[in-house]
Design a protein around this motif. Structure first.
Motif, PDB file in Angstrom:
ATOM      1  N   TYR A  18       0.877  -1.178   0.000  1.00 26.21           N
ATOM      2  CA  TYR A  18       0.000   0.000   0.000  1.00 26.21           C
ATOM      3  C   TYR A  18       0.908   1.219   0.000  1.00 26.21           C
ATOM      4  CZ  TYR A  18      -3.788   3.171   1.332  1.00 26.21           C
ATOM      5  OH  TYR A  18      -4.711   4.194   1.351  1.00 26.21           O
ATOM      6  N   ASP A  20       2.011   5.240  -1.145  1.00 23.74           N
ATOM      7  CA  ASP A  20       1.629   6.624  -1.442  1.00 23.74           C
ATOM      8  C   ASP A  20       2.256   7.041  -2.770  1.00 23.74           C
ATOM      9  OD1 ASP A  20       0.870   9.324  -1.243  1.00 23.74           O
ATOM     10  OD2 ASP A  20       2.681   9.823  -0.097  1.00 23.74           O
ATOM     11  N   GLU A  22       2.588   9.858  -4.111  1.00 25.66           N
ATOM     12  CA  GLU A  22       3.357  11.107  -4.066  1.00 25.66           C
ATOM     13  C   GLU A  22       4.769  10.906  -3.546  1.00 25.66           C
ATOM     14  OE1 GLU A  22       3.171  15.424  -1.752  1.00 25.66           O
ATOM     15  OE2 GLU A  22       1.354  14.183  -1.923  1.00 25.66           O
ATOM     16  N   GLY A  26       5.422   3.673   1.857  1.00 23.95           N
ATOM     17  CA  GLY A  26       4.193   2.951   2.127  1.00 23.95           C
ATOM     18  C   GLY A  26       4.391   1.803   3.089  1.00 23.95           C
ATOM     19  N   ASN A 120       4.244  11.171   4.763  1.00 25.08           N
ATOM     20  CA  ASN A 120       3.003  11.858   4.410  1.00 25.08           C
ATOM     21  C   ASN A 120       1.947  11.483   5.447  1.00 25.08           C
ATOM     22  OD1 ASN A 120       0.696  12.987   3.386  1.00 25.08           O
ATOM     23  ND2 ASN A 120       0.693  11.823   1.463  1.00 25.08           N
ATOM     24  N   LYS A 122      -0.914  12.313   6.004  1.00 27.37           N
ATOM     25  CA  LYS A 122      -2.293  12.194   5.532  1.00 27.37           C
ATOM     26  C   LYS A 122      -2.577  10.815   4.927  1.00 27.37           C
ATOM     27  CE  LYS A 122      -2.874  17.133   4.555  1.00 27.37           C
ATOM     28  NZ  LYS A 122      -3.170  18.158   3.506  1.00 27.37           N
ATOM     29  N   PHE A 123      -1.535  10.035   4.698  1.00 33.29           N
ATOM     30  CA  PHE A 123      -1.673   8.688   4.138  1.00 33.29           C
ATOM     31  C   PHE A 123      -1.753   7.721   5.313  1.00 33.29           C
ATOM     32  CE2 PHE A 123      -0.171   4.768   2.117  1.00 33.29           C
ATOM     33  CZ  PHE A 123      -0.809   4.815   0.881  1.00 33.29           C
ATOM     34  N   THR A 124      -2.951   7.197   5.558  1.00 32.86           N
ATOM     35  CA  THR A 124      -3.181   6.465   6.793  1.00 32.86           C
ATOM     36  C   THR A 124      -3.950   5.163   6.574  1.00 32.86           C
ATOM     37  OG1 THR A 124      -5.279   7.603   7.245  1.00 32.86           O
ATOM     38  CG2 THR A 124      -3.253   8.623   8.101  1.00 32.86           C
ATOM     39  N   SER A 142      -8.693   1.926   4.748  1.00 35.31           N
ATOM     40  CA  SER A 142      -8.407   3.240   4.178  1.00 35.31           C
ATOM     41  C   SER A 142      -9.695   3.837   3.638  1.00 35.31           C
ATOM     42  CB  SER A 142      -7.382   3.136   3.044  1.00 35.31           C
ATOM     43  OG  SER A 142      -7.338   4.350   2.306  1.00 35.31           O
ATOM     44  N   SER A 144     -10.008   6.845   2.388  1.00 34.34           N
ATOM     45  CA  SER A 144      -9.728   7.634   1.186  1.00 34.34           C
ATOM     46  C   SER A 144      -9.646   6.779  -0.064  1.00 34.34           C
ATOM     47  CB  SER A 144      -8.425   8.426   1.363  1.00 34.34           C
ATOM     48  OG  SER A 144      -7.334   7.551   1.569  1.00 34.34           O
ATOM     49  N   ASP A 145      -9.170   5.551   0.075  1.00 35.72           N
ATOM     50  CA  ASP A 145      -9.042   4.658  -1.082  1.00 35.72           C
ATOM     51  C   ASP A 145     -10.134   3.599  -1.137  1.00 35.72           C
ATOM     52  OD1 ASP A 145      -6.834   5.701  -2.497  1.00 35.72           O
ATOM     53  OD2 ASP A 145      -5.456   4.875  -1.011  1.00 35.72           O
TER      54      ASP A 145
END
Length: 208
Positions: A18, A20, A22, A26, A120, A122-124, A142, A144-145
């Motif tokens: 998983y 990120d 950007e 991960g 990051n 915000k990537f959780t 997640s 967001s995903d």
């Protein structure tokens, strides 16, 4: 980015990266076997693995951890009840697999803890304990995903076995109702051994 690699011969198991997009940092979720192959893939992609997260500590989900760490050192995390499994080949079933597997220096996360990338924040992933298959089973979610890494809690058209040490059928169904079926219906479920499915599909299957 979610990328699956299936590892192992006797019991093929899904390991998930998983990552990120950007930062290219991960998590690796489960390393059931072939830790060197998993590490080589991460290096080839240019990914930095900040943590190795375990959905539970049966041998087919932890058998590649030590080899992975030899190539890519990183912290390993599991649920609070995980020591009885990762430290005991009888509980983690590795004696059944023919070779004793144990881990050491495993850190723990709490139920409902949020795990964030250092690169990051915000990537959780949110931790949701889901005992039943084992006492240390958990899900990583997640929002967001729209994704949940569910280990052996639930599969495409099936659920985890409960006839191993620490298994409990009633507890597993309670975990599925509480931790899986309360997620948004479009959440994709990434399991340890089958193709992906969705919350909506599994709810429809079991609530007919």
């Amino acid at each position: 980015m979610i990328e699956c690699m299936t590892v192992g011969d006797m019991i093929p198991t899904n390991s998930f990266f998983y990552i990120d997009d950007e930062t290219k940092h991960g998590f690796l979720i489960d390393a059931g076997a072939e830790g060197g192959r998993l590490a080589a893939h991460a290096k080839e992609k240019g990914w930095t693995i900040e943590r190795l997260l375990l959905t539970h500590c049966h041998f087919d989900h932890i058998g590649g951890v030590n080899d992975f760490l030899r190539h890519i050192p990183c912290p390993v995390y599991a649920a609070e009840d995980s020591p009885r499994y990762y430290a005991d080949p009888r509980w983690n079933l590795s004696l059944w697999g023919g070779e004793a597997v144990t881990l050491s220096d495993v850190k723990t996360f709490a139920d409902r803890e949020t795990i964030a990338l250092a690169a990051n924040p915000k990537f959780t992933l949110d931790v949701r304990y889901s005992p039943g298959h084992t006492t240390d089973s958990c899900i990583f979610y997640s929002a967001s995903d729209h994704a949940a890494f569910v280990g052996d809690t639930i599969f495409f058209a099936s659920i985890g076995r409960t006839d191993f040490p620490g298994g409990n059928t009633q507890e597993l169904w309670e975990s599925i109702a509480r931790e899986v079926f309360t997620l948004p219906p479009d959440t994709v479920l990434y399991s340890g051994h089958t193709e992906e499915t969705t919350v909506a599909a599994e709810m429809a299957r079991y609530r007919r």
